[in-house]
Design a protein around this motif. Structure first.
Motif, mmCIF file in Angstrom:
data_model
loop_
_atom_site.group_PDB
_atom_site.id
_atom_site.type_symbol
_atom_site.label_atom_id
_atom_site.label_comp_id
_atom_site.label_asym_id
_atom_site.label_seq_id
_atom_site.Cartn_x
_atom_site.Cartn_y
_atom_site.Cartn_z
ATOM 1 N N TYR B 70 36.782 52.368 11.326
ATOM 2 C CA TYR B 70 37.763 53.365 12.129
ATOM 3 C C TYR B 70 37.376 54.950 11.649
ATOM 4 C CZ TYR B 70 40.587 49.353 13.607
ATOM 5 O OH TYR B 70 41.333 48.412 14.144
ATOM 6 N N VAL B 72 38.700 58.630 11.075
ATOM 7 C CA VAL B 72 40.169 59.122 11.008
ATOM 8 C C VAL B 72 39.809 60.669 10.969
ATOM 9 C CG1 VAL B 72 42.565 59.229 10.719
ATOM 10 C CG2 VAL B 72 40.912 56.865 10.185
ATOM 11 N N PHE B 78 46.880 57.309 10.784
ATOM 12 C CA PHE B 78 46.445 55.836 10.746
ATOM 13 C C PHE B 78 47.655 55.031 9.901
ATOM 14 C CE2 PHE B 78 43.577 52.454 9.153
ATOM 15 C CZ PHE B 78 42.876 52.098 10.418
ATOM 16 N N GLN B 137 46.217 53.781 15.428
ATOM 17 C CA GLN B 137 45.587 55.233 15.051
ATOM 18 C C GLN B 137 45.955 56.106 16.285
ATOM 19 O OE1 GLN B 137 41.451 55.165 14.741
ATOM 20 N NE2 GLN B 137 41.140 57.345 14.295
#
Lengths: 248, 248
Positions: B70, B72, B78, B137
């Protein structure tokens, strides 16, 4: 001294204190920020089961609760339990301004007590993890934090949240903040350097909860003798986690 | 497409959503504001029963959760459920900054679900008075309110309050605020003028709860036809109080 004078004299020594159950949020009914125009005085109200908190921003209000007069100044809070008659007995200066909050607590979540000439230690003992404490009237030592939370409440209350509990959580935060300010004003037990140190260690342990902690590691992190640490924590009934791994 | 590719492709359409029981406050474990130095990447962590929320202030973090990557960015949150392995798979830019919060919820207070190609209406139906909802997210539409509450949490967490619940209430407030921001981003049901009007009336009734209300008085206050009001509120299952005095 006649009996009525004696009664008044005795009242002056009494202290009205309310204990709030904070294990769950209180229920917000309504709230606002009020500014007095010319010749304003508080209208008559009867608080049917709900609690009112007034936080004075500026000016003065003159409140009669049942038979007793109270003058509430700038920076003071007035925390009025349910089932009392309230009205202004005298006009407030123009521009007098205050926050007001009405709320319910959960069933049996409120306990109002009258203490006869209480000392601070007696009041201090009422504060608990799940219990906030407010006197009927007191002066806030600092206003900044309280005003921020008060404004957050007003902001959230006028917005459509997916849950009405948004404002309930903030209002309970306000109760805790007001209660903490009161606690600080009556509590004069200094936090010793050692207590502060132990709190720091407890905080560190909380932050590292997901790891398997050994006392030797905690001692290392704080450059302490492990035996000192075990002794200190044993005498303080710490979280079970540390003691169970303490001798590995 | 081999089975591993198929699995990845399917994962992309999945949406991980966590529902939080907010009938009681969550339990704050630890929190902070982190700023990355040079060559920093997130250390390995295993979240043993506790939930983590990261709110990106600036920069980027590259997170591997179990086998999935992921990225971010600034302004994103998150929200990582317990029992996952987490580490940074790539260095973050120097000065990357974020708030982080670890907490427990009450037993069975968390429910993480995987939705296959969900539509917004399906997600919207998860929001309830006692249930906040966060996806793994998402990008926050606005940051101001969230940052204020985040800073309040850090401030209260480092202060000695008489109750550790002070920070728990603020952290639950943050969860609700984050959840509300998410709700607003997926909810496109416009609040009609009539709904807004009825909410205004409900607010007024709440504010005047201590009085015995008659529909005629409410109608007067809002210059409405009393019959209209009774009809509107009858079809909406209002608070009992109003209907019981509605025909006097």
């Amino acid at each position: 001294m006649n009996s009525s004078q004696f009664f008044t004299w005795e009242l002056k020594l009494m202290k009205t204190i309310t204990c709030f159950d904070i294990s769950e949020p209180v229920l917000h009914i309504s709230s606002g920020k009020f500014t007095a125009g010319k010749h304003w005085q508080h209208k008559h109200m009867y608080h049917n089961g709900n609690f009112e908190i007034i936080i004075m921003i500026k000016g003065t209000i003159y409140l009669q609760v049942d038979e007793t007069h109270y003058t509430v100044h700038e920076g003071e809070i007035f925390a009025l339990p349910p089932y009392h008659h309230l009205h202004g007995y005298k006009e407030s200066p123009e521009g007098t301004q205050y926050f007001w909050f009405h709320f319910f607590s959960k069933p049996n979540g409120l306990k109002t007590i009258e203490l006869k000439s209480p000392d601070d230690r007696q009041i201090e003992s009422l504060f608990r993890k799940d219990q906030a404490v407010l006197p009927l009237q007191y002066k806030l030592p600092t206003l900044d934090k309280v005003f921020i939370v008060a404004n957050q409440i007003l902001d959230v209350a006028k917005t459509h949240y997916f849950t009405s509990m948004a404002v309930d959580y903030l209002l309970t935060t306000l109760l805790i903040e007001l209660s903490q300010e009161y606690f600080e004003s009556i509590s004069n037990i200094p936090i010793s350097a050692e207590e502060a140190r132990i709190d720091e260690i407890k905080e560190w342990i909380r932050a590292n909860l997901s790891e398997k902690l050994k006392v030797s590691e905690v001692a290392d992190a704080f450059t302490l003798n492990p035996h000192y640490l075990v002794r200190k924590f044993s005498s303080r009934k710490p979280a079970k986690r540390l003691s169970s791994t303490s001798t590995n």
